[in-house]
Design a protein around this motif. Sequence first.
Motif, PDB file in Angstrom:
ATOM      1  N   LYS A 219     -20.985-137.543 -26.466  1.00  0.00           N
ATOM      2  CA  LYS A 219     -21.104-136.716 -26.934  1.00  0.00           C
ATOM      3  C   LYS A 219     -19.448-136.490 -27.118  1.00  0.00           C
ATOM      4  N   ASP A 220     -18.487-135.652 -27.795  1.00  0.00           N
ATOM      5  CA  ASP A 220     -17.297-135.029 -27.492  1.00  0.00           C
ATOM      6  C   ASP A 220     -17.742-133.604 -27.115  1.00  0.00           C
ATOM      7  N   ARG A 221     -16.626-132.749 -26.342  1.00  0.00           N
ATOM      8  CA  ARG A 221     -17.433-131.013 -26.445  1.00  0.00           C
ATOM      9  C   ARG A 221     -16.037-131.064 -26.634  1.00  0.00           C
ATOM     10  N   ALA A 222     -16.066-129.816 -27.720  1.00  0.00           N
ATOM     11  CA  ALA A 222     -14.830-128.944 -27.414  1.00  0.00           C
ATOM     12  C   ALA A 222     -14.712-127.721 -26.347  1.00  0.00           C
ATOM     13  N   LEU A 223     -14.157-127.806 -25.959  1.00  0.00           N
ATOM     14  CA  LEU A 223     -14.185-126.482 -24.465  1.00  0.00           C
ATOM     15  C   LEU A 223     -13.063-125.462 -24.861  1.00  0.00           C
ATOM     16  N   SER A 224     -13.235-124.006 -24.600  1.00  0.00           N
ATOM     17  CA  SER A 224     -11.923-123.146 -24.495  1.00  0.00           C
ATOM     18  C   SER A 224     -11.876-122.855 -23.121  1.00  0.00           C
ATOM     19  N   VAL A 225     -10.844-123.239 -22.406  1.00  0.00           N
ATOM     20  CA  VAL A 225     -11.013-122.919 -21.245  1.00  0.00           C
ATOM     21  C   VAL A 225      -9.708-122.164 -21.058  1.00  0.00           C
ATOM     22  N   ASN A 226     -10.087-120.797 -19.718  1.00  0.00           N
ATOM     23  CA  ASN A 226      -8.935-119.809 -19.488  1.00  0.00           C
ATOM     24  C   ASN A 226      -7.583-120.634 -18.611  1.00  0.00           C
ATOM     25  N   ILE A 227      -6.523-120.779 -18.355  1.00  0.00           N
ATOM     26  CA  ILE A 227      -6.058-121.057 -17.403  1.00  0.00           C
ATOM     27  C   ILE A 227      -4.703-120.049 -16.724  1.00  0.00           C
ATOM     28  N   PRO A 228      -5.153-119.416 -15.911  1.00  0.00           N
ATOM     29  CA  PRO A 228      -4.495-118.437 -15.523  1.00  0.00           C
ATOM     30  C   PRO A 228      -2.818-118.651 -14.929  1.00  0.00           C
ATOM     31  N   ALA A 229      -2.166-117.541 -15.056  1.00  0.00           N
ATOM     32  CA  ALA A 229      -0.835-117.407 -14.782  1.00  0.00           C
ATOM     33  C   ALA A 229      -0.685-118.305 -13.587  1.00  0.00           C
ATOM     34  N   GLY A 230       0.165-118.436 -12.973  1.00  0.00           N
ATOM     35  CA  GLY A 230       0.322-118.870 -11.582  1.00  0.00           C
ATOM     36  C   GLY A 230      -0.221-120.098 -10.753  1.00  0.00           C
ATOM     37  N   VAL A 231      -1.402-121.011 -11.952  1.00  0.00           N
ATOM     38  CA  VAL A 231      -1.541-122.441 -11.429  1.00  0.00           C
ATOM     39  C   VAL A 231      -0.474-123.154 -10.907  1.00  0.00           C
ATOM     40  N   GLU A 232      -0.819-124.111 -10.022  1.00  0.00           N
ATOM     41  CA  GLU A 232      -0.292-125.117  -9.526  1.00  0.00           C
ATOM     42  C   GLU A 232      -1.143-125.973  -9.896  1.00  0.00           C
ATOM     43  N   THR A 233      -0.301-127.693  -9.710  1.00  0.00           N
ATOM     44  CA  THR A 233      -0.667-129.103  -9.025  1.00  0.00           C
ATOM     45  C   THR A 233      -1.716-128.736  -7.815  1.00  0.00           C
ATOM     46  N   GLY A 234      -2.326-129.587  -8.223  1.00  0.00           N
ATOM     47  CA  GLY A 234      -4.123-129.560  -7.528  1.00  0.00           C
ATOM     48  C   GLY A 234      -5.324-128.352  -7.380  1.00  0.00           C
ATOM     49  N   THR A 235      -4.606-127.194  -8.591  1.00  0.00           N
ATOM     50  CA  THR A 235      -5.356-125.959  -8.798  1.00  0.00           C
ATOM     51  C   THR A 235      -6.295-126.516  -9.965  1.00  0.00           C
ATOM     52  N   ARG A 236      -8.248-126.575  -8.712  1.00  0.00           N
ATOM     53  CA  ARG A 236      -9.141-126.709  -9.514  1.00  0.00           C
ATOM     54  C   ARG A 236     -10.044-125.272 -10.020  1.00  0.00           C
ATOM     55  N   ILE A 237     -10.448-125.614 -11.633  1.00  0.00           N
ATOM     56  CA  ILE A 237     -11.340-124.411 -11.869  1.00  0.00           C
ATOM     57  C   ILE A 237     -12.312-125.394 -12.708  1.00  0.00           C
ATOM     58  N   GLY A 250     -33.140-131.235 -17.782  1.00  0.00           N
ATOM     59  CA  GLY A 250     -32.725-131.218 -16.124  1.00  0.00           C
ATOM     60  C   GLY A 250     -31.862-130.075 -16.390  1.00  0.00           C
ATOM     61  N   PRO A 251     -31.336-128.889 -15.205  1.00  0.00           N
ATOM     62  CA  PRO A 251     -30.089-128.407 -15.548  1.00  0.00           C
ATOM     63  C   PRO A 251     -29.221-129.179 -15.448  1.00  0.00           C
ATOM     64  N   PRO A 252     -27.702-128.363 -16.369  1.00  0.00           N
ATOM     65  CA  PRO A 252     -26.546-129.289 -16.197  1.00  0.00           C
ATOM     66  C   PRO A 252     -25.927-129.296 -15.441  1.00  0.00           C
ATOM     67  N   GLY A 253     -24.872-130.078 -14.963  1.00  0.00           N
ATOM     68  CA  GLY A 253     -23.688-130.156 -14.256  1.00  0.00           C
ATOM     69  C   GLY A 253     -22.085-129.020 -13.841  1.00  0.00           C
ATOM     70  N   ASP A 254     -21.695-129.120 -13.276  1.00  0.00           N
ATOM     71  CA  ASP A 254     -20.390-128.672 -13.922  1.00  0.00           C
ATOM     72  C   ASP A 254     -19.369-129.329 -14.360  1.00  0.00           C
ATOM     73  N   LEU A 255     -18.354-128.670 -14.611  1.00  0.00           N
ATOM     74  CA  LEU A 255     -17.173-129.741 -15.441  1.00  0.00           C
ATOM     75  C   LEU A 255     -16.144-128.830 -14.194  1.00  0.00           C
ATOM     76  N   TYR A 256     -15.164-129.423 -13.688  1.00  0.00           N
ATOM     77  CA  TYR A 256     -14.507-129.570 -12.836  1.00  0.00           C
ATOM     78  C   TYR A 256     -12.926-129.660 -13.906  1.00  0.00           C
ATOM     79  N   ILE A 257     -11.901-129.129 -13.576  1.00  0.00           N
ATOM     80  CA  ILE A 257     -10.325-129.187 -14.281  1.00  0.00           C
ATOM     81  C   ILE A 257      -9.875-128.757 -13.386  1.00  0.00           C
ATOM     82  N   PHE A 258      -9.177-130.257 -12.996  1.00  0.00           N
ATOM     83  CA  PHE A 258      -7.390-130.038 -12.031  1.00  0.00           C
ATOM     84  C   PHE A 258      -6.644-130.465 -13.012  1.00  0.00           C
ATOM     85  N   ILE A 259      -5.608-128.990 -12.356  1.00  0.00           N
ATOM     86  CA  ILE A 259      -4.600-129.012 -12.792  1.00  0.00           C
ATOM     87  C   ILE A 259      -3.557-129.994 -13.078  1.00  0.00           C
ATOM     88  N   ASP A 260      -2.697-130.396 -13.721  1.00  0.00           N
ATOM     89  CA  ASP A 260      -1.118-130.918 -12.883  1.00  0.00           C
ATOM     90  C   ASP A 260       0.153-130.949 -13.821  1.00  0.00           C
TER      91      ASP A 260
END
Length: 383
Positions: A219-237, A250-260
């Motif tokens: 299923k597609d999930r809509a998630l709200s992500v807070n992008i902090p000021a000062g992020v650069e390419t390679g920043t991982r959230i 079982g417990p869910p995994g994590d979501l890693y957002i990579f900024i470009d």
Amino acid sequence: MSKRDFYDVLGVSRSASADEIKKAYRKKAKELHPDRNADNPEAESQFKEANEAYEVLKDADKKAAYDRFGHAAFDGGMGGGPRPGAGGGPGGADFQSAFSDVFDDLFGDFMGGQRGGGGRRAARGSDLRYNLRVTLEEAYNGLQKTINVPTAVACSTCSGTGAEGGAEPVSCPTCSGMGKVRAQQGFFTVERTCPTCSGLGQIIKNPCKSCGGSGRVEKDRALSVNIPAGVETGTRIRLAGEGEAGLRGGPPGDLYIFIDVARHELFDRDGTNLYCKVPVSMAKAALGGAIEVPTIDGGRGRVQIPAGSQSGRQMRLRSKGMPALRGGAPGDMFIELAVETPVNLTSRQKELLREFEDLSEDNNPAMSSFFSSVKSFWDSMKG
């Protein structure tokens, strides 16, 4: 000396279930393990006796034979039983099996897991990666962004259990919930993943029709992500618990957002500093004067160009760069001059430039120095 009754050794009744037998064995093994009883010379023999009893009573076929014929079922007196020392009998050389039981059952909890497939019955979901491209302005200001992530979520029909009606899975009959089966090959015991339950230790009698028994659906999930000021390419959230749903509850995994961060048409970035190349006319560079330049916050900065400036000269606007991601002072903005040679000159402009050139013999020190060096080089080559 006659052997003790195996049920007495483990302290269970003959009607005890497989789980009760296993629980009693683990308790005995912990009590009698030689490492914990260095001052008790009888502990080792009692420990082996408990292993011997468990090797028989944990196996449904061996247990049935023992219940019917007693110890004689494994002494060769009843015809079809395993021979002592053949690896299958309680008094034989099934050391590998007993050794594995000791470490799996006795120390499994201390090592952070359970024996066999038991620790994987409710498997943790996979971590997910999402690549997010933002503009330099967004990286400067920070933003709240909604993203759509395709992932596996817990099935709502079976509440993630994988069973029709939300029923609990049952212990696998092939491996008795261990998630693995053993086969004797000569003096070796080969252990492999249970083919019936694929190592989970459990099976579902009536799989959920919505998820096919996996306990999760795509299923597609809509998630709200807070992008902090000062992020650069390679920043991982990291968004904890927003990855793939776990298998069978079982417990869910994590979501890693990579900024470009996308390239900007005006600014180049190096850490928190910004660089802007500004073209200026030959006259402005020669005479000097003020110019206005854009800043990343949408404003304007005023820069004074010194008279006689050359291409590549830099000037700095303090604190007009990018904010620091983890606090601290913001970076600076550097203005780099690019002196532009005029093109498409009119006749009058050409005339004025020729007149200017005739009057500028002493106004080009770099050019004079260069050609002086060239003349010396040629003279040395002739000599």
